[in-house]
Design an enzyme around this catalytic site. Structure first.
Site, short mmCIF file in Angstrom:
data_model
loop_
_atom_site.label_atom_id
_atom_site.label_comp_id
_atom_site.label_asym_id
_atom_site.label_seq_id
_atom_site.Cartn_x
_atom_site.Cartn_y
_atom_site.Cartn_z
N HIS A 43 0.89 -1.17 0.00
CA HIS A 43 0.00 0.00 0.00
C HIS A 43 0.92 1.21 0.00
CE1 HIS A 43 -4.06 1.43 0.40
NE2 HIS A 43 -3.79 2.15 1.47
N LYS A 95 -10.11 6.30 -3.85
CA LYS A 95 -9.17 7.31 -3.35
C LYS A 95 -7.79 6.89 -3.84
CE LYS A 95 -7.56 8.23 1.39
NZ LYS A 95 -8.02 8.70 2.71
N ASP A 142 -5.47 11.63 -2.00
CA ASP A 142 -4.96 11.96 -0.67
C ASP A 142 -3.45 12.19 -0.82
OD1 ASP A 142 -4.35 12.30 1.97
OD2 ASP A 142 -5.21 10.41 2.65
N GLU A 153 -7.46 15.39 -0.31
CA GLU A 153 -7.30 15.26 1.13
C GLU A 153 -5.91 15.73 1.53
OE1 GLU A 153 -8.84 11.43 2.17
OE2 GLU A 153 -7.69 11.35 4.04
N ASP A 174 -7.44 16.27 7.12
CA ASP A 174 -7.30 14.94 7.74
C ASP A 174 -6.29 15.02 8.89
OD1 ASP A 174 -6.91 12.36 8.52
OD2 ASP A 174 -6.22 11.59 6.60
N LYS A 201 -11.95 10.74 12.04
CA LYS A 201 -11.34 9.45 12.39
C LYS A 201 -11.49 9.25 13.89
CE LYS A 201 -7.95 9.26 8.67
NZ LYS A 201 -6.52 9.30 8.27
N GLU A 203 -14.47 5.49 4.47
CA GLU A 203 -13.40 4.64 3.92
C GLU A 203 -13.05 3.54 4.93
OE1 GLU A 203 -10.13 7.39 3.29
OE2 GLU A 203 -9.76 7.51 5.44
C1 MUC Z 1 -5.20 8.54 5.35
O1 MUC Z 1 -4.33 9.36 5.30
O2 MUC Z 1 -6.33 8.91 5.11
C2 MUC Z 1 -6.87 6.02 4.83
C3 MUC Z 1 -7.07 5.28 3.71
C4 MUC Z 1 -5.80 4.93 3.22
O3 MUC Z 1 -5.56 4.26 2.22
O4 MUC Z 1 -4.88 5.44 4.03
C5 MUC Z 1 -5.49 6.01 5.14
C6 MUC Z 1 -4.85 7.16 5.77
MG MG Z 2 -5.75 11.01 4.67
#
Ligand code: MUC
Ligand code: MG
Length: 385
Positions: free
Chosen positions: A24, A169, A200, A226, A251, A275, A329
Site C-alpha cells: 500500500h 481514493k 490523498d 485530502e 485529515d 477518524k 473509507e
Molecule cells: C489517510 O491518510 O487517510 C486512509 C485510507 C488509506 O488508504 O490510508 C489512510 C490514511
Molecule cells: Mg488522509
C-alpha cells in the site's frame, strides 16, 4: 462485600502484525504489514470490552507509534482504570484526561473498550448508547495504492464488477506532481461515468505544488483532495479551499475537537475526515462531527486502516451521527490478508453494513489473534485479590 459487576479487573494489550494483501504505497511509507494494538478490558462479572489503537507506518504518519500506544496504555492509562467502575465511562475518561496530553489513539483504544463492555452488559449496541442508528450502512471508498497505474485500473475494475466500491481514493504525493497528475487522470478516464475519484496527498505538497496540482486534478475530474499541504499550514489550506472547486478535506490537521474548531474557524478545508482514533475516541469524534456540521463543512468517515474492531466501533458512531456527504473509507479489514474477527464485517452493494449485536457488534477469532501476536503474549494488569 461483593465487588461491583463492572469493576475493571484486567487490562490486556497486544501488538499484532497483520500482512496486507499488496503493498500500500503512500507518500510517507509503503505498507506491507499493518500493526495494531488490541486492548481487552475484563470486568468482575466476566464481561469484556474490546478496543484498538492503530496508526500507519510506525511514526511516519503521526506522533504515536504502535509501541508508544501500547506503552501509554500499559504504563499510564491502565493503572488509572484498574479496580474502578467501568460503567462510569465519562468518569473514567475524565480521570485519564487529568493525566494525559495528546496520545489520542491510545485514548481511543481504552474508551472504545469501555463503551463496548458497557453496551454489552446492557445488551445494547454502542450505536444505541449514542442515540440509536439513523442508518445501517454507508457508501464505502476503496484506496487504489499499488503504485502502478495499470494495476490500479485493474483493481478498480474488479471492485466495480464485484459491486464492492465505486468511489476510489488515490494516494499521491510521492512522485513528481506531473507524474501524479498523469497517473490520476488515466484512472479517472478508465472509470469515467462509473466511479468517482478523489486523492490523498498526506501533506506532501508545497503550496505552489498544490495550486498547480489541484487545478490539473480538477480539470481531470477529481472530486476531492485530502490534506494536500502540511497539517499545520491552516492558512494554505484556507487559500486552497477558496481557490479550488474540488472539495478540500482536512485529515492530519484534525486531532480532536480543538483542531476541528481551528479548522472550521479558519475555513482550512471544506470537509472534515472524521477518524475515531485520531479524534481521541468516539465521543470526541462525535464532537468533531458536530463542529463540522455547525460550521457548514461536509463530513467523511475516515480510517487509520484498522481491523474489524475499530472499524466496527467507527460504524457504531457513523451510523448515529449527521449525514456523511463523502461516505466513509472503513475498508481496513479488506486490506488485510486476514482480519481478526470471528465473523467478518459485511461489505455489499458498495456499502459497509453496521454489524448487529451488543457492544461494537463483533467478537474476536482468538486463534488468529494468537497467530499474529508479535510476541505471542500480552501485557496483563490483573487484580488478584
Ligand atoms: C489517510 O491518510 O487517510 C486512509 C485510507 C488509506 O488508504 O490510508 C489512510 C490514511
Ligand atoms: Mg488522509
Amino acid at each position: 462485600m461483593p465487588r461491583p459487576a463492572a469493576q475493571i479487573d484486567a487490562i490486556e494489550t497486544r501488538i499484532l502484525d497483520l500482512p496486507t494483501i499488496r503493498g500500500h504505497v503512500l507518500s510517507m511509507t509503503t505498507m506491507h504489514v499493518q500493526t495494531i494494538v488490541l486492548v481487552t478490558l475484563r470486568f468482575a462479572d466476566g464481561s469484556i470490552g474490546l478496543g484498538e489503537g492503530t496508526t500507519i507506518g510506525g511514526l511516519s504518519y503521526g506522533a504515536e507509534s504502535p509501541e508508544s500506544i501500547r506503552s501509554a496504555i500499559d504504563t499510564y492509562l491502565a493503572p488509572i482504570l484498574m479496580g474502578q467502575d467501568g460503567d462510569a465511562v465519562a468518569a473514567r475518561m475524565a480521570a485519564i484526561d487529568a493525566h494525559l496530553v495528546g496520545n489520542p489513539i491510545a485514548r481511543c483504544a481504552v474508551e472504545t473498550a469501555l463503551w463496548d463492555a458497557k453496551a454489552s452488559r446492557l445488551d445494547l449496541s454502542v450505536a444505541d448508547l449514542f442515540g440509536g442508528p439513523v442508518r445501517h450502512g454507508l457508501p464505502i471508498v476503496w484506496t487504489l495504492a499499488s503504485g502502478d497505474t495499470a494495476r490500479d485500473i485493474e483493481e478498480a475494475e474488479k471492485m466495480l464488477e464485484a459491486r464492492r466500491h465505486r468511489d476510489f481514493k488515490l494516494k499521491i504525493g510521492r512522485r513528481d506532481v506531473r507524474e501524479d497528475v498523469a497517473h490520476v487522470a488515466a484512472i479517472v478516464r478508465a472509470v469515467e461515468n462509473r466511479a468517482s475519484v478523489r486523492v490523498d496527498v498526506n501533506q506532501h505538497w508545497s503550496i505552489d505544488q498544490a495550486r498547480w496540482g489541484l487545478a490539473a486534478l480538477e480539470e481531470a475530474g477529481v472530486t476531492m483532495a485530502e490534506q494536500p499541504v502540511a497539517a499545520t499550514d491552516l492558512p494554505a489550506m484556507a487559500d486552497l479551499s477558496r481557490q479550488c472547486r474540488l472539495a478540500i478535506l482536512a485529515d492530519e490537521a484534525l486531532r480532536g475537537p480543538g483542531d476541528a474548531y481551528r479548522v472550521a474557524r479558519g475555513r482550512a478545508g471544506t470537509a472534515l475526515a472524521v477518524k475515531v482514533g485520531q479524534s481521541g475516541g468516539l465521543v470526541r469524534a462525535r464532537e468533531v462531527m458536530a463542529i463540522g456540521q455547525a460550521a457548514g463543512l461536509s463530513l467523511y468517515g475516515g480510517t487509520m486502516l484498522e481491523t474489524g474492531v475499530c472499524t466496527a466501533a467507527a460504524m457504531q458512531l457513523f451510523c448515529t451521527g449527521p449525514d456523511l456527504e463523502w461516505g466513509c473509507e472503513l475498508f481496513g479489514p479488506l486490506l488485510l490478508t486476514e482480519d481478526i474477527l470471528a465473523q467478518p464485517l459485511q461489505y455489499t452493494d458498495f456499502e459497509i453494513r453496521l454489524p448487529d449485536g451488543p457492544g461494537i457488534g463483533v467478537a474476536l477469532d482468538l486463534d488468529k489473534v494468537d497467530a499474529f501476536d508479535r510476541e505471542r503474549g500480552s501485557t496483563l494488569h490483573r487484580i488478584t485479590a
